[in-house]
Write an enzyme that holds these catalytic residues in place. Sequence first.
Site, PDB file in Angstrom:
ATOM      1  CB  SER A 149      -7.845   2.976   2.754  1.00  0.00           C
ATOM      2  OG  SER A 149      -7.308   2.678   3.599  1.00  0.00           O
TER       3      SER A 149
ATOM      4  CB  SER B 108      -7.820   0.772   6.086  1.00  0.00           C
ATOM      5  OG  SER B 108      -9.172   1.772   6.140  1.00  0.00           O
TER       6      SER B 108
ATOM      7  CE  LYS C 271      -3.616   1.587   2.934  1.00  0.00           C
ATOM      8  NZ  LYS C 271      -5.352   1.428   4.018  1.00  0.00           N
TER       9      LYS C 271
END
Length: 442
Positions: free
Chosen positions: A155, A179, A80
């Site tokens: 996310s 997330s 990420k």
Amino acid sequence: MNDWLTKSAADLGRGIGAGEIDPVALTQTFLDAIDAHPHRDRIYARVTARRAMAEAQAAKERAKLGQRRSVLDGVPISWKDLFDTAGVATEAGSTLLKDRTPDHDAEVLRNATAMGLVCLGKTHMTELAFSGLGLNPVTGSPPNINDEDAVSGGSSSGAATSVAFGLAAIGIGSDTGGSVRVPACWNDLVGLKTTAGRVSAEGVVPLAPKFDTVGPLTRTVEDAALMLAALEGTKPIDAAPTILENRHFAILDTCAFDDIRDQPRAGFQSAQTRLQDAGARLTHIDIPEVVEAMALASPLFTAEAYGTWKDVIEANPDAMFPEILTRFRIGKEVMAADYVAAWQAIDRCRAAYLKATAGFDAVLIPSCPIMPPNAARLAKDHDYFVTENLLTLRNTRIGNLMGLCAVTLPTGLPSTGIMLMGAPHTEERLLRVSLAAEAALA
């Protein structure tokens, strides 16, 4: 070689260990798949091909010499875009951090590299990690694996889709309010939320540090267990098959089924039946303190997030996606005294929760009460964005507020999941229980 793109990370690692898979060829296969994929630029923010090939070559040499560092040595994974990567921009999905290029890898990336994992690149994410939907008009919104017109969940949106579309063997994400688990659920993956403070957040762009956690999105529970060990630089648990017979699970009725949509309910009920058929005992429970804690979520999360980012945000607010800017600015209105009182209340709620659940192997709830919403509608309908985002994170947030570890498993019904929640710092036990549940659900 194409089947390499859909194998579990553990199977790829075992293939390397057996001399059946060349780590260099494996990494090149993933890099070629990334470059050829129509959603490449919606999933990956940056591809680190040179680093990946150098790490793969080193893994190949270790394999030849019988010096492999872990089961996953030579396996390519994604990160990420909030994990610092030396010499590579790490922007956390926001133009506020454009061209931010760290000098050092995040500690978890260093640990994983030391265990032989290959870094394919950085994946797109919700701006500054502050939404569970995965919509980011600023830098990129990955599509959902089951509906390309829908959001992928956030996310850790690119982390999930990099795995779901066969563009990484594992995706590394973060989970502050859901997330890791939401995008894992909506893309039919396994997602592990670790206990806050367990896995190092050094070199990880923060959102709300008291809640921020690091965790993997994977194809299997075994992969999640192996990756947890790699992130920490430790020895993994024994992933031998276990059984569900006489396991005792609680089904938390409080909050988790309110306003749940038909498909998530059906997925959960189907999974529940299969767990019972495999010998698990299920007991419904209600914990009133969960309601109290949920009412405190907004002031706690928004105050910490805004306190962390207010100077950067207010220096250039027009650079942000307005929906995310609005979420951050809610924290501006939270009084310090109310924030302190909220944490004191949370501590009481956590004690009550742990007392009520102490006799169970895990607590079960639907991973997400809704299906992935339509991306175009979210982008133009403010009220829809707000209501869907709050519902998206409602169930996962229970685990963050109660300070738990948690695993989401696919139910078999697309984009629905069942979540197993364990007491703080009991990841190893929860993963063993999840292995048994995974076998029953398969």
